[in-house]
Scaffold this active site. Structure first.
Site, PDB file in Angstrom:
ATOM      1  N   GLU A  82      60.788 -34.434  23.591  1.00 12.65           N
ATOM      2  CA  GLU A  82      61.813 -34.840  22.557  1.00 12.65           C
ATOM      3  C   GLU A  82      63.112 -35.845  23.151  1.00 12.65           C
ATOM      4  OE1 GLU A  82      63.491 -31.095  21.042  1.00 12.65           O
ATOM      5  OE2 GLU A  82      61.536 -30.806  19.882  1.00 12.65           O
ATOM      6  N   GLU A 158      54.907 -29.345  18.054  1.00  9.98           N
ATOM      7  CA  GLU A 158      55.763 -28.537  17.995  1.00  9.98           C
ATOM      8  C   GLU A 158      56.394 -28.164  16.744  1.00  9.98           C
ATOM      9  OE1 GLU A 158      58.737 -28.272  21.116  1.00  9.98           O
ATOM     10  OE2 GLU A 158      60.151 -27.245  19.798  1.00  9.98           O
TER      11      GLU A 158
END
EC number: 3.2.1.46
Length: 569
Positions: A82, A158
Site C-alpha cells: 500500500e 488483500e
C-alpha cells in the site's frame, strides 16, 4: 536483516507457520510482501528505492534463505504494501530473481490501487513483462479498464479485514464470488489469517478465525472458515472460472469452475446488504429476496449425473447452519437442468467432487482473562520463537537475548534490537514499545529490571494503562515511567512525551542494571528505583485503563529482565 551484515532466517513465527501449512497442504501457495524495510536500506532516507540493487538483493536473499534453511519455495513476491512502487525497482527485482535461478518466482504489483500500476504497464513494455499479477487491495469487487487491458491475472491481493462474526462471514462469501463476477479477479486473499493479537488493538477479531488467548488456549473457529471451505475445498489453483457466471435475478450471485478434466463446482451466494458489509469500501444498497433459480448444464457438462450439495445459512442462532452436507442432487432425467429455492444469506456449493468434509476439532479450552499476576524471567536457553510470549511489539523488535558477558542473574534477557528506524508502512512511534496484559486493567504494579546500553543519550521506560497500539501507537497515552542514562527520570502521560507529570534527577548510568517499579491506583501513581521511592502520589488522569508496556526512548539497544505485573481486582 535488522542490520546490514545480519542474516537471520529463524526470527518470528512465519517460518513455522509456512512449514505447518505445507504439512497440511503441500500445494499451498506461499507469497511474500514487504510491509516495511530495515532502515539501513534507505541510506538515510525513509525510502526503499534509494539503491534498487540493494533492495532487490535483500528480497532475493530472503527467498533464497526460505529454500536453503526451511526448504520452502516462495511462489510470489510483492513490492511494498500500500505504498508507492518504482517501475525500475520492479524490473531490477525481476532481473535479479532470474539471475539467481528464481525464474519460477512471480511478481505481484503493486498491492495498492489498480492505478497507476495498470497504466504504467500499458506504457512500459519491460514493466509489463516483469509483472505477472496485478494485485489491488479492497477493490470492492470492481476493477478498471486499464487493468483488464493488460491481459494479466487480476487479484484482490488483500481483502476482508472485517470482524469475523456472521456479518463478516457474509462479506467474505459475497466478495469471494463477486470479485470474479464484477472484476475478473481470480484470487482473493483475506487479511488476516487468524486473529491472534489483543482484541483491543486496531482491527480486533478481523481474522478468518480467532485465537487471541495463548495463556488459556481458547480459540473459536468462526463462520468465515466455513465460508472459505465452500470455495477452497472444491477448487484448486489451476482451475478455471467458466464465463457463464453472474448475478441472480433477485439478488445474489453464482460462479462455476472446472479443472478441465470433467469436474465442476458451482458456488451460489445470496448475501443480503445488511449482513455482508465489509469494513471497506462503501457498499451501495441492493436487495435480495426469495427466488427460484434454474441452472442448465450444457456441452460436456451434460454428462454429469450427480452433484454433491454443501449448504450454509447465516443469520440468527435459531436458523444458523455452517457448511452442512445435504442430499446429493441427481440429474439423471433432467437433461442437465435443475432448480433451487434460495433465501437470503445462504451459500450453496454444488460439486462433482466427493472429497468435501466438515473438519472437526477438539473442544476449545474455556476463555479466561489474562492472568492478573504475571511474571517472565526470559530464562530460555533455546527459544522456539524469537519473541517472548504475550508481549506484542508495536514499534521496534524485542527478542530473547543471551548475555555472554553476564554469567550472573541477567544471562538471559529480552532485548530491543533495532538501532535504526525502519522504512515503515504505517506511522510507527519514535520510541519502541511492546505491550502486554489486559486492556481493561486499571490498577496495577509493574516491575522490571532494566539495562540501558547507550551512554548519555539512552533511555527506556515501563508503563501502565497504555491505551493504543498498531497504526495508532504514536498517539498512545498512559502512565510512562522513563529513566535516562544522562541521570534523570520523567513521568509522562503519553508515549510521545508531550505531557510531563513529573521529572527530576536520578542516579542512572548506562550499562548498569536497575529495578523499576511503577504503581498505579485510581488517580495516583508512584515510582521506585531499586526498591526506593523516586516519586510518589503523582495525580494521573486519562486514560482509566490499558495494557502494561516496556520500551526504549529511541531505536536503541536496551535489555529487560524479570518482568512482572500485578493487576488489582
Amino acid at each position: 536483516m535488522h542490520y546490514e551484515l545480519d542474516e537471520n532466517y529463524f526470527r518470528g513465527y512465519e517460518w513455522w507457520l509456512m512449514k505447518e501449512a505445507k504439512k497440511r497442504n503441500p500445494d499451498i501457495i506461499l507469497m511474500g510482501l514487504p510491509w516495511s524495510f530495515p532502515g539501513w536500506l534507505g541510506k538515510g532516507f525513509s525510502w526503499p528505492y534509494v539503491n534498487l540493487q540493494l533492495t532487490a538483493y535483500y528480497i532475493v536473499r530472503w527467498i533464497l534463505g526460505a529454500k536453503h534453511y526451511h526448504d520452502l519455495d516462495i511462489d510470489y513476491i510483492g513490492i511494498w504494501n500500500e505504498r508507492p512502487f518504482d517501475a525500475n525497482y520492479i524490473k531490477e527485482l525481476r532481473k535479479m530473481l532470474d539471475y539467481q535461478g528464481l525464474q519460477q518466482v512471480k511478481i505481484i504489483a503493486s498491492d495498492n490501487l489498480w492505478e497507476p500500476i495498470s497504466s504504467s504497464m500499458l506504457f512500459d513494455r519491460d514493466l509489463w513483462k516483469a509483472v505477472d499479477v496485478i494485485g489491488a487491495h479492497y477493490p470492492g469487487t470492481h476493477t478498471v479498464w486499464n487493468a483488464r487491458m493488460t491481459g494479466k491475472k487480476l487479484w484482490s491481493s488483500e481483502d476482508f479485514s472485517t470482524v469475523n462474526n456472521d456479518d463478516g462471514a457474509g462479506c467474505w462469501g459475497r466478495i469471494l464470488n463477486q470479485n470474479y463476477i464484477n472484476g475478473n479477479m481470480t484470487s482473493t486473499i483475506a487479511w488476516n489469517l487468524v486473529a491472534s493479537y489483543y482484541e483491543d488493538l486496531p482491527y480486533g477479531r478481523s481474522g478468518l478465525m480467532t485465537a487471541q488467548e495463548p495463556w488459556s488456549g481458547h480459540y473459536v473457529v468462526e463462520a468465515p472458515i466455513w465460508i472459505s471451505a465452500h470455495t477452497t475445498q472444491f477448487t484448486q489453483p489451476g482451475w478455471y472460472y467458466l464465463k457463464t457466471v453472474g448475478h441472480l435475478e433477485k439478488g445474489g450471485s453464482y460462479v462455476a469452475l472446472t479443472d478441465g478434466l470433467g469436474n465442476l463446482t458451482i458456488i451460489v451466494e445470496t448475501m443480503s446488504h445488511k449482513h455482508s458489509m465489509c469494513i471497506r469500501p462503501y457498499l451501495p444498497y441492493y436487495n435480495v429476496s426469495n427466488q427460484l433459480a434454474t441452472f442448465t448444464l450444457k456441452g460436456s457438462l451434460r454428462e454429469i449425473q450427480e452433484l454433491q450439495v454443501w449448504y450454509t445459512k447465516l443469520g440468527g442462532p435459531s436458523e444458523r447452519l455452517h457448511f452442512k452436507q445435504l442430499d446429493s442432487l441427481w440429474l439423471l432425467e433432467s437433461s442437465g437442468s435443475f432448480a433451487m429455492e434460495l433465501q437470503e444469506d445462504e451459500l450453496v456449493t454444488l460439486t462433482t467432487l466427493t472429497t468435501g468434509r466438515k473438519g472437526n476439532y477438539p473442544p476449545s479450552p474455556k476463555s479466561q482473562p489474562f492472568p492478573r499476576s504475571y511474571k517472565d524471567d526470559f530464562n530460555v536457553d533455546f527459544p522456539y520463537f524469537s519473541e517472548a510470549p504475550n508481549f506484542a511489539d508495536q514499534t521496534g523488535v524485542f527478542e530473547y537475548y543471551t548475555n555472554n558477558e553476564d554469567p550472573g542473574q541477567h544471562r538471559y534477557t529480552l532485548r530491543q534490537v533495532l538501532n535504526q528506524r525502519p522504512i515503515t508502512w504505517a506511522a510507527d512511534a519514535s520510541s519502541t514499545i511492546s505491550i502486554i496484559g489486559d486492556y481493561h486493567w486499571t490498577n496495577m504494579t509493574i516491575q522490571c529490571d532494566v539495562y540501558i546500553e547507550t551512554p548519555q543519550r539512552g533511555g527506556l521506560f515501563i508503563a501502565g494503562r497504555v491505551n493504543k497500539g498498531g497504526i495508532l501507537v504514536r498517539t498512545a497515552t498512559g502512565i510512562f515511567f522513563w529513566i535516562y542514562a544522562s541521570g534523570s527520570f520523567r513521568v509522562t502521560a503519553d508515549l510521545g512525551g508531550w505531557i510531563t507529570y513529573t521529572s527530576g534527577h536520578a542516579d542512572i548510568k548506562a550499562k548498569r542494571w536497575y529495578t523499576l517499579t511503577l504503581s498505579i491506583k485510581g488517580y495516583f501513581a508512584s515510582g521506585m528505583l531499586n526498591g526506593k521511592i523516586l516519586w510518589e502520589n503523582v495525580p494521573v488522569k486519562y486514560p482509566g485503563n490499558g495494557w502494561a508496556a516496556i520500551g526504549t526512548h529511541t531505536f536503541e539497544f536496551a535489555q529487560f529482565d524479570n518482568f512482572q505485573v500485578e493487576a488489582a481486582r
